[in-house]
Write an enzyme that holds these catalytic residues in place. Sequence first.
Site, short mmCIF file in Angstrom:
data_model
loop_
_atom_site.label_atom_id
_atom_site.label_comp_id
_atom_site.label_asym_id
_atom_site.label_seq_id
_atom_site.Cartn_x
_atom_site.Cartn_y
_atom_site.Cartn_z
N CYS A 196 0.88 -1.18 0.00
CA CYS A 196 0.00 0.00 0.00
C CYS A 196 0.91 1.22 0.00
O CYS A 196 1.02 1.93 0.99
CB CYS A 196 -0.92 0.01 1.21
SG CYS A 196 -1.96 -1.45 1.40
N ALA A 197 1.56 1.48 -1.12
CA ALA A 197 2.74 2.33 -1.14
C ALA A 197 2.46 3.82 -1.17
O ALA A 197 3.35 4.61 -0.85
CB ALA A 197 3.63 1.95 -2.33
N PRO B 244 1.59 7.64 -0.40
CA PRO B 244 2.11 8.40 -1.54
C PRO B 244 3.57 8.14 -1.87
O PRO B 244 4.12 8.76 -2.76
CB PRO B 244 1.91 9.86 -1.10
CG PRO B 244 2.06 9.81 0.37
CD PRO B 244 1.47 8.50 0.81
N GLY C 247 6.47 7.52 0.54
CA GLY C 247 7.59 7.80 1.44
C GLY C 247 8.40 6.57 1.79
O GLY C 247 9.62 6.55 1.62
N LYS C 248 7.74 5.54 2.29
CA LYS C 248 8.47 4.32 2.67
C LYS C 248 9.01 3.61 1.44
O LYS C 248 10.09 3.01 1.48
CB LYS C 248 7.56 3.40 3.48
CG LYS C 248 7.11 4.00 4.82
CD LYS C 248 6.19 3.04 5.56
CE LYS C 248 5.67 3.67 6.85
NZ LYS C 248 4.77 4.83 6.59
N GLU D 88 0.21 0.47 -5.49
CA GLU D 88 -0.77 1.43 -4.98
C GLU D 88 -2.04 1.33 -5.81
O GLU D 88 -1.98 1.32 -7.04
CB GLU D 88 -0.21 2.85 -5.04
CG GLU D 88 -1.20 3.97 -4.79
CD GLU D 88 -1.95 3.83 -3.46
OE1 GLU D 88 -3.17 4.10 -3.45
OE2 GLU D 88 -1.31 3.46 -2.45
N ASP E 84 -4.34 -3.50 -6.76
CA ASP E 84 -5.19 -3.55 -5.58
C ASP E 84 -4.70 -4.65 -4.64
O ASP E 84 -4.72 -5.83 -5.00
CB ASP E 84 -6.64 -3.81 -6.00
CG ASP E 84 -7.63 -3.74 -4.86
OD1 ASP E 84 -7.19 -3.66 -3.69
OD2 ASP E 84 -8.85 -3.76 -5.13
N ASP F 110 1.46 -1.13 4.86
CA ASP F 110 1.14 0.06 5.66
C ASP F 110 -0.32 0.39 5.37
O ASP F 110 -0.64 1.07 4.40
CB ASP F 110 2.07 1.20 5.27
CG ASP F 110 1.86 2.45 6.11
OD1 ASP F 110 0.98 2.44 6.99
OD2 ASP F 110 2.56 3.45 5.87
N CYS G 185 -0.28 3.99 11.04
CA CYS G 185 0.01 5.27 11.68
C CYS G 185 -1.13 5.56 12.67
O CYS G 185 -1.79 6.59 12.60
CB CYS G 185 0.14 6.39 10.67
SG CYS G 185 0.79 7.92 11.41
#
Length: 507
Positions: A320-321, A323, A325-326, A345, A372, A389, A442
């Site tokens: 689930c990349a 936007p 960052g990771k 994504e 997906d 994530d 998060c």
Amino acid sequence: MGPGPTQVTSFRSQEQSTLSEQSRSPYRRQRRGPGPARGGGGGAGAAAERGAPRDPARRVAYDVLRAVDQRDAYANLLLPSLLNERGISGRDAALATELTYGTLRLQGTYDAVMETCVDRTLASVDAEVLPLLRLGAHQLLSTKIPPHAAVSATVDLARRVVGQHRARFANAILRKVSARDLDAWIGVVAPDRAVDPSGYLSVVHSHPRWIVKELARALGERSRTGLVETERLLAAHNERPKVTLVAKPGRATVEDLVAAGAEPTPYSPFGARLPEGDPAAIREVRQGRAAVQDEASQLVALALTRVEVPGGDGLWLDMCAGPGGKAGLLASLAGRGDARLVASEVQPARAGLVAGAVRRAPRDAGRAVAADGTRPAWRPGTFDRVLVDVPCTGLGALRRRPEARWRRTEGSAAELAPLQRDLLRNAVESVRPGGVVAYVTCSPHLDETDAVVRGVLADRGDLTLLRAADLLDEVPGLAAGEEGRYVQFWPHRHGTDAMFLALLRRG
């Protein structure tokens, strides 16, 4: 399966877009507001026809607050855009930033105060007027702007955006608010702490009561203890976070960022904090060799790469990349060795941001795809390492996105849990035997963290929950959950977002 070419995309992540809010110090100097307008009348349409507002800082703050309230806009995206669009800089930009974020952070406290000043429910106040009242309350109760100037300037703005009649209403309410300072108002509107500690902290630190209770539960505190650590956490949510940068390995170094004015972070070997200023002014950021990324985000990605994976280590997945960052950090870490990263994504627009984040990783090690995670496009058992994530309530990032606390409801975590479990199950299916999955949120909400992991562990007999904190032993106070097997970052302990990590090895 090697990486294919990525489309060059202008990369500006949501985290990076917080720069205008984070990089300016609060406006705390006394400033005399403009005098009352001559003449009156006119609504928002008439005000727009008059051209540039006479008080651009307050006007842009009002416009952002109204958009956040009425259109679910994100302040960290809209405010920098409006400041740039309207050519607002310097002291006016600093004032607009302070008014916007200060008002959003303490909105609950101000609403409790104004409930006693309005002769009807606050919910019945016109949607165009309520942001003006909150804006005025912030100036009166939490800045050094003189009360007469705060009232005068806010009422003048009200005349221009909502008309003379409603400006008189705003004037009457704000004059009542100005009768006491913040401490005196807290004594009037907050519940007794000994009787109702959650209610007291909810008013004093401006969080919905249910969030106070869930954070206390995650910290393992009960009301009878007085919720001492919970209060420290709530207070940290209302402090302005510094901008944290990541130097992408193989493309930039922390020393490069330090030379540009940053300071090394205490834990991440790739991190640096910017005391002030605009990250976009740093060459490495402009060139995509560094980016804005919270230190906890860097460390949960790093922990995944530190797990020993027997039998080879060649292909990684960020499931689930967006936007990105990771993904940007993982692609750089993969490129330092023999690994490759697939960054997936589901939303095509965000997949474009991910493509920009992984572009030019060492050895061209990153590939972005639009796919997906609930219906994987790859075969089971394809990857050696998987980061998932998951979408969550975002309660771990309330320092950076204060409006999130007013948008979520007590049922939000329960609504997201089925998706989170589905994504974790598919992440486990995507990793090969012996490989490892990093489940990340998060949010410290236990229904999004422990409950999801436990549910998936109960469904399968081939998973081992690793001691994630052992992979980040340079960071104190991380271990959470039964036997301390999870990692939980906290703003008040670590100066980071409240990021959660669980590491699961497939047998």
